[in-house]
Design an enzyme around this catalytic site. Structure first.
Site, short mmCIF file in Angstrom:
data_model
loop_
_atom_site.label_atom_id
_atom_site.label_comp_id
_atom_site.label_asym_id
_atom_site.label_seq_id
_atom_site.Cartn_x
_atom_site.Cartn_y
_atom_site.Cartn_z
N HIS A 125 -9.84 0.85 4.27
CA HIS A 125 -8.62 1.20 5.01
C HIS A 125 -8.97 2.29 6.02
O HIS A 125 -9.73 3.21 5.72
CB HIS A 125 -7.52 1.68 4.05
CG HIS A 125 -6.19 1.78 4.73
ND1 HIS A 125 -5.89 2.82 5.58
CD2 HIS A 125 -5.12 0.96 4.74
CE1 HIS A 125 -4.67 2.63 6.08
NE2 HIS A 125 -4.19 1.51 5.58
N SER A 169 2.65 -1.85 10.42
CA SER A 169 4.09 -1.75 10.72
C SER A 169 4.88 -3.02 10.40
O SER A 169 5.82 -3.35 11.12
CB SER A 169 4.32 -1.36 12.18
OG SER A 169 3.76 -0.10 12.45
N GLU A 182 -6.05 -5.34 10.48
CA GLU A 182 -5.08 -4.26 10.60
C GLU A 182 -5.50 -3.34 11.75
O GLU A 182 -6.32 -2.41 11.55
CB GLU A 182 -5.01 -3.48 9.29
CG GLU A 182 -3.95 -2.40 9.30
CD GLU A 182 -3.63 -1.90 7.90
OE1 GLU A 182 -2.56 -2.26 7.39
OE2 GLU A 182 -4.43 -1.15 7.34
N GLU A 207 -7.44 4.81 7.03
CA GLU A 207 -7.15 6.20 6.64
C GLU A 207 -8.24 6.74 5.72
O GLU A 207 -8.59 7.92 5.79
CB GLU A 207 -5.75 6.25 5.98
CG GLU A 207 -4.65 6.09 7.03
CD GLU A 207 -3.31 5.59 6.50
OE1 GLU A 207 -3.12 5.55 5.27
OE2 GLU A 207 -2.46 5.24 7.34
N GLY A 250 2.67 -1.08 4.36
CA GLY A 250 2.69 0.33 3.98
C GLY A 250 4.11 0.83 3.84
O GLY A 250 4.78 0.62 2.83
N ASN A 279 0.87 -1.18 0.00
CA ASN A 279 0.00 0.00 0.00
C ASN A 279 0.91 1.23 0.00
O ASN A 279 1.47 1.59 1.03
CB ASN A 279 -0.89 -0.04 1.25
CG ASN A 279 -1.75 1.19 1.38
OD1 ASN A 279 -1.82 2.01 0.46
ND2 ASN A 279 -2.42 1.32 2.52
N TRP A 280 1.05 1.84 -1.18
CA TRP A 280 1.97 2.98 -1.30
C TRP A 280 1.34 4.30 -0.85
O TRP A 280 1.97 5.35 -0.91
CB TRP A 280 2.47 3.09 -2.74
CG TRP A 280 3.49 2.04 -3.10
CD1 TRP A 280 4.10 1.17 -2.23
CD2 TRP A 280 4.02 1.76 -4.40
NE1 TRP A 280 4.98 0.37 -2.93
CE2 TRP A 280 4.96 0.71 -4.25
CE3 TRP A 280 3.80 2.29 -5.68
CZ2 TRP A 280 5.67 0.18 -5.33
CZ3 TRP A 280 4.51 1.76 -6.75
CH2 TRP A 280 5.43 0.72 -6.59
N LYS A 281 0.07 4.24 -0.46
CA LYS A 281 -0.63 5.44 0.04
C LYS A 281 -0.39 6.62 -0.91
O LYS A 281 -0.38 6.42 -2.13
CB LYS A 281 -0.19 5.73 1.48
CG LYS A 281 -0.30 4.47 2.35
CD LYS A 281 -0.23 4.73 3.82
CE LYS A 281 -0.37 3.40 4.57
NZ LYS A 281 -0.47 3.55 5.99
N GLY A 337 1.69 6.27 14.63
CA GLY A 337 2.69 6.82 15.53
C GLY A 337 2.76 6.22 16.92
O GLY A 337 3.48 6.72 17.76
#
Ligand code: PGA
Length: 260
Positions: free
Chosen positions: A97, A218, A169, A99, A239, A10-12, A178
């Protein structure tokens, strides 16, 4: 039961057009002499799909996917992309996803509309499921995963289940979140067991053993082995590490070795 492993990048919104082409080229070259019996999928941003498709042309080891679609096939949806516009390019598509969910407020039901559209057009949905940090802290992981699986299974058929990939996920484990944390691999195995149990309740044990379940959050070359060594984990959604072709290929090789 043999389930085909899958590793999905997933290159976002991380790579420019040029960098997407370069990364695809590098991955293609690095995989040249690698024997693979698994699905490897690159999901670049929409504008790079055509150029990455050119790079992957006649390359049977790597397939192309998108990062999202709209839940309608057509209409007055400024800025959105329809499955019909993507069918010339992709065989896979990420949906749900966290995001995308956070940005658009999309619901589990809307995610399911996308899943149905993709299946209708012969594209493999990569459906992301997982709890937020607040839900985890409130001990609601099982509840959240169960609710998302129920919405999915309500619309699924025994056949459609073999044509999709479900990713557990946890949102807090995504590198961009983060927290710097990942779940324990045996916790992931526990969630996979739960997901298969829910499939078995809706259909039967055979259906539960057939569905492909990936872990995402991650994943890196240094931590992939414990996750994919767990029974029931059929691959990974990657990712940040997938932006580095050597890291991504190392993950692919590890998953392949583990499957042998
Ligand atoms: P990550 O992203 O590997 O950078 O955590 C995974 C994802 O968001 O799909």
């Amino acid at each position: 039961m043999d389930r085909r492993p899958a590793v999905i990048a997933n290159w976002k919104m991380e790579l420019s057009h040029k960098a997407s082409v370069e990364a695809a080229n590098a991955i293609r070259k690095l995989l040249k002499d690698v024997k693979l019996d698994m699905d490897v999928v690159l999901c670049p941003s929409f504008p790079a799909l055509g150029a990455v498709q050119d790079v992957l042309h006649n390359h049977e080891k790597v397939q192309l996917g998108a990062q999202n679609i709209h839940w309608e096939e057509k209409g007055a949806w400024t800025g959105q992309v329809s499955v019909l516009q993507l069918t010339p390019f992709i065989h896979w598509c990420i949906v749900g996803h966290s995001e995308s969910r956070a940005l658009t407020g999309e619901t589990d039901e809307q995610v399911q509309l996308k899943v149905q559209l993709l299946l209708k057009h012969g594209i493999t949905p990569v459906i992301c499921i997982g709890e937020s940090l607040a839900e985890r802290q409130a001990d609601q992981t099982i509840e959240r995963v169960t609710a998302q699986m129920h919405t999915l299974l309500d619309k699924a058929t025994r056949t459609s289940l073999t044509k999709m990939v479900i990713v557990y996920e946890p949102i807090w484990a995504i590198s961009a979140a983060g927290t710097g944390q990942t779940p324990e691999p045996d916790d992931v195995a526990g969630i996979m067991l739960l997901m298969r149990k829910l499939v078995a309740e809706r259909f039967d044990n055979e259906a539960a053993q057939r569905v492909r379940l990936l872990y995402g959050g991650s994943v890196k070359p240094v931590n992939v082995t414990p996750f994919i060594s767990e029974p029931g984990v059929d691959g990974v959604l990657v990712g940040a590490a997938s932006l580095h072709p050597m890291d991504f290929v190392e993950i692919i090789k590890t998953v392949q070795q583990n499957a042998q």
